[in-house]
Every structure is written in C-alpha cells, then in structure tokens.
Design a protein around this motif. Structure first.
Motif, PDB file in Angstrom:
ATOM      1  N   ALA A  33      19.273  78.067  10.838  1.00 53.36           N
ATOM      2  CA  ALA A  33      18.880  76.675  10.633  1.00 53.36           C
ATOM      3  C   ALA A  33      18.617  76.439   9.152  1.00 53.36           C
ATOM      4  O   ALA A  33      18.186  77.341   8.435  1.00 53.36           O
ATOM      5  CB  ALA A  33      17.619  76.373  11.446  1.00 53.36           C
ATOM      6  N   THR A  34      18.858  75.220   8.684  1.00 53.03           N
ATOM      7  CA  THR A  34      18.559  74.865   7.304  1.00 53.03           C
ATOM      8  C   THR A  34      17.064  74.986   7.065  1.00 53.03           C
ATOM      9  O   THR A  34      16.253  74.596   7.904  1.00 53.03           O
ATOM     10  CB  THR A  34      19.024  73.427   7.005  1.00 53.03           C
ATOM     11  OG1 THR A  34      20.434  73.362   7.220  1.00 53.03           O
ATOM     12  CG2 THR A  34      18.719  73.022   5.573  1.00 53.03           C
ATOM     13  N   TYR A  35      16.693  75.570   5.936  1.00 53.46           N
ATOM     14  CA  TYR A  35      15.292  75.767   5.587  1.00 53.46           C
ATOM     15  C   TYR A  35      15.066  75.238   4.176  1.00 53.46           C
ATOM     16  O   TYR A  35      15.782  75.612   3.249  1.00 53.46           O
ATOM     17  CB  TYR A  35      14.914  77.251   5.661  1.00 53.46           C
ATOM     18  CG  TYR A  35      13.486  77.524   5.319  1.00 53.46           C
ATOM     19  CD1 TYR A  35      12.497  77.364   6.279  1.00 53.46           C
ATOM     20  CD2 TYR A  35      13.112  77.912   4.046  1.00 53.46           C
ATOM     21  CE1 TYR A  35      11.161  77.601   5.971  1.00 53.46           C
ATOM     22  CE2 TYR A  35      11.787  78.150   3.727  1.00 53.46           C
ATOM     23  CZ  TYR A  35      10.823  77.992   4.705  1.00 53.46           C
ATOM     24  OH  TYR A  35       9.507  78.229   4.392  1.00 53.46           O
ATOM     25  N   ARG A  36      14.076  74.380   4.026  1.00 48.46           N
ATOM     26  CA  ARG A  36      13.750  73.812   2.714  1.00 48.46           C
ATOM     27  C   ARG A  36      12.617  74.621   2.077  1.00 48.46           C
ATOM     28  O   ARG A  36      11.513  74.678   2.615  1.00 48.46           O
ATOM     29  CB  ARG A  36      13.336  72.350   2.856  1.00 48.46           C
ATOM     30  CG  ARG A  36      13.096  71.689   1.524  1.00 48.46           C
ATOM     31  CD  ARG A  36      12.780  70.231   1.703  1.00 48.46           C
ATOM     32  NE  ARG A  36      12.520  69.619   0.402  1.00 48.46           N
ATOM     33  CZ  ARG A  36      12.208  68.363   0.249  1.00 48.46           C
ATOM     34  NH1 ARG A  36      12.113  67.561   1.291  1.00 48.46           N
ATOM     35  NH2 ARG A  36      11.977  67.894  -0.954  1.00 48.46           N
ATOM     36  N   PHE A  37      12.911  75.223   0.927  1.00 48.57           N
ATOM     37  CA  PHE A  37      11.905  76.000   0.217  1.00 48.57           C
ATOM     38  C   PHE A  37      10.934  75.085  -0.515  1.00 48.57           C
ATOM     39  O   PHE A  37      11.286  73.965  -0.897  1.00 48.57           O
ATOM     40  CB  PHE A  37      12.574  76.955  -0.783  1.00 48.57           C
ATOM     41  CG  PHE A  37      13.337  78.065  -0.117  1.00 48.57           C
ATOM     42  CD1 PHE A  37      12.681  79.196   0.339  1.00 48.57           C
ATOM     43  CD2 PHE A  37      14.702  77.957   0.073  1.00 48.57           C
ATOM     44  CE1 PHE A  37      13.379  80.202   0.967  1.00 48.57           C
ATOM     45  CE2 PHE A  37      15.403  78.960   0.695  1.00 48.57           C
ATOM     46  CZ  PHE A  37      14.750  80.098   1.149  1.00 48.57           C
ATOM     47  N   SER A  38       9.728  75.579  -0.752  1.00 46.01           N
ATOM     48  CA  SER A  38       8.697  74.796  -1.437  1.00 46.01           C
ATOM     49  C   SER A  38       9.054  74.560  -2.904  1.00 46.01           C
ATOM     50  O   SER A  38       8.591  73.596  -3.502  1.00 46.01           O
ATOM     51  CB  SER A  38       7.344  75.522  -1.374  1.00 46.01           C
ATOM     52  OG  SER A  38       7.394  76.722  -2.147  1.00 46.01           O
ATOM     53  N   GLY A  39       9.840  75.461  -3.486  1.00 48.27           N
ATOM     54  CA  GLY A  39      10.190  75.340  -4.896  1.00 48.27           C
ATOM     55  C   GLY A  39       9.130  75.916  -5.816  1.00 48.27           C
ATOM     56  O   GLY A  39       9.214  75.782  -7.026  1.00 48.27           O
ATOM     57  N   ARG A  40       8.142  76.591  -5.264  1.00 49.94           N
ATOM     58  CA  ARG A  40       7.090  77.205  -6.078  1.00 49.94           C
ATOM     59  C   ARG A  40       7.237  78.722  -6.025  1.00 49.94           C
ATOM     60  O   ARG A  40       7.593  79.282  -4.996  1.00 49.94           O
ATOM     61  CB  ARG A  40       5.711  76.795  -5.580  1.00 49.94           C
ATOM     62  CG  ARG A  40       5.471  75.312  -5.732  1.00 49.94           C
ATOM     63  CD  ARG A  40       4.053  74.933  -5.342  1.00 49.94           C
ATOM     64  NE  ARG A  40       3.866  73.499  -5.395  1.00 49.94           N
ATOM     65  CZ  ARG A  40       3.466  72.840  -6.470  1.00 49.94           C
ATOM     66  NH1 ARG A  40       3.223  73.473  -7.583  1.00 49.94           N
ATOM     67  NH2 ARG A  40       3.313  71.531  -6.429  1.00 49.94           N
ATOM     68  N   GLY A  41       6.947  79.349  -7.169  1.00 55.67           N
ATOM     69  CA  GLY A  41       7.073  80.797  -7.204  1.00 55.67           C
ATOM     70  C   GLY A  41       6.522  81.374  -8.489  1.00 55.67           C
ATOM     71  O   GLY A  41       5.800  80.699  -9.235  1.00 55.67           O
TER      72      GLY A  41
END
Length: 123
Positions: A33-41
């Motif tokens: 399934a498509t998963y949207r990352f938070s964009g933080r790291g």
C-alpha cells in the motif's frame, strides 16, 4: 500539497520501504500500500558535490537521511551553510527546484531536506 515523500507499507509484515518496488524488501510480499512518510529525520552522512552534473548548479550538499520511520533516503540539503551540516542533525523534507530545466525545457521539482525548523528556532 502535491509533492509528498511516498513509499510503501507491506500489508503482510508492516515493513515500510522507499523507493516503491514490486515486492516487499523484508518478506517479499506483493500486497503493498502507498505510505506517506513524515519527511522528518536525521543526517546519517553527508558530502559536498563540488562539480555538479549537467543540468544542476553546484556546489551543493547531499546527505543520507534516516527518516523517522526507519528508511534511509539520499537527497540534497538546502537552506544550510555547508559548515553547519553535521551527522545527527535533525532535518525535514521540503519541495524545491531540483533542475533548472528538464529534458522538455521545464522546471523539475522534487524533495530536498533542510534543518528542522523547530531545531533552528531553539538554537
């Protein structure tokens, strides 16, 4: 709102991966399934690219970023002086121009990472 950092989550084992692939890298499952990352790291490693490839302007910083979800991505760094980049620095994804002109003569946008705003405000 149109540019997101998306990968996949395996419905069988729950592993997330980036970039998207035809099978899960952990269990080889095919139901993804498509998963949207938070964009933080955080910055795992970094280097300065002194001589940019054709279509890019240099020099620029590139980093391997460990996302909060456990996936490592490679991207350009922006909004930071090279001498301020360090391993472990918290970063967030932003949408920025990647190339001045694409193959058809238009601008190409994508993701880059910058120092996390909350971390910059605290210092």
């Amino acid at each position: 709102p149109y540019y997101r950092l998306e990968g996949q989550r395996c419905t069988a084992c729950g592993a997330v991966q980036f970039p998207p692939r035809s099978a899960c890298g952990a269990c080889r499952g095919l139901d993804l399934a498509t998963y949207r990352f938070s964009g933080r790291g955080t910055v795992f490693s970094f280097a300065e690219v002194a001589t940019a490839p054709k279509g890019f302007s240099g020099p620029y910083m590139v980093a391997m970023v460990d996302l909060a979800e456990g996936v490592r991505v490679t991207a350009q760094l922006t909004d930071v002086d090279p001498e301020d980049v360090e391993i472990g620095m918290t970063v967030e994804m932003v949408t920025r121009r990647i190339q001045e002109k694409g193959p058809q003569g238009y601008l190409v946008y994508g993701y880059k990472f910058r120092p996390q705003l909350e971390a910059r405000m605290a210092s």
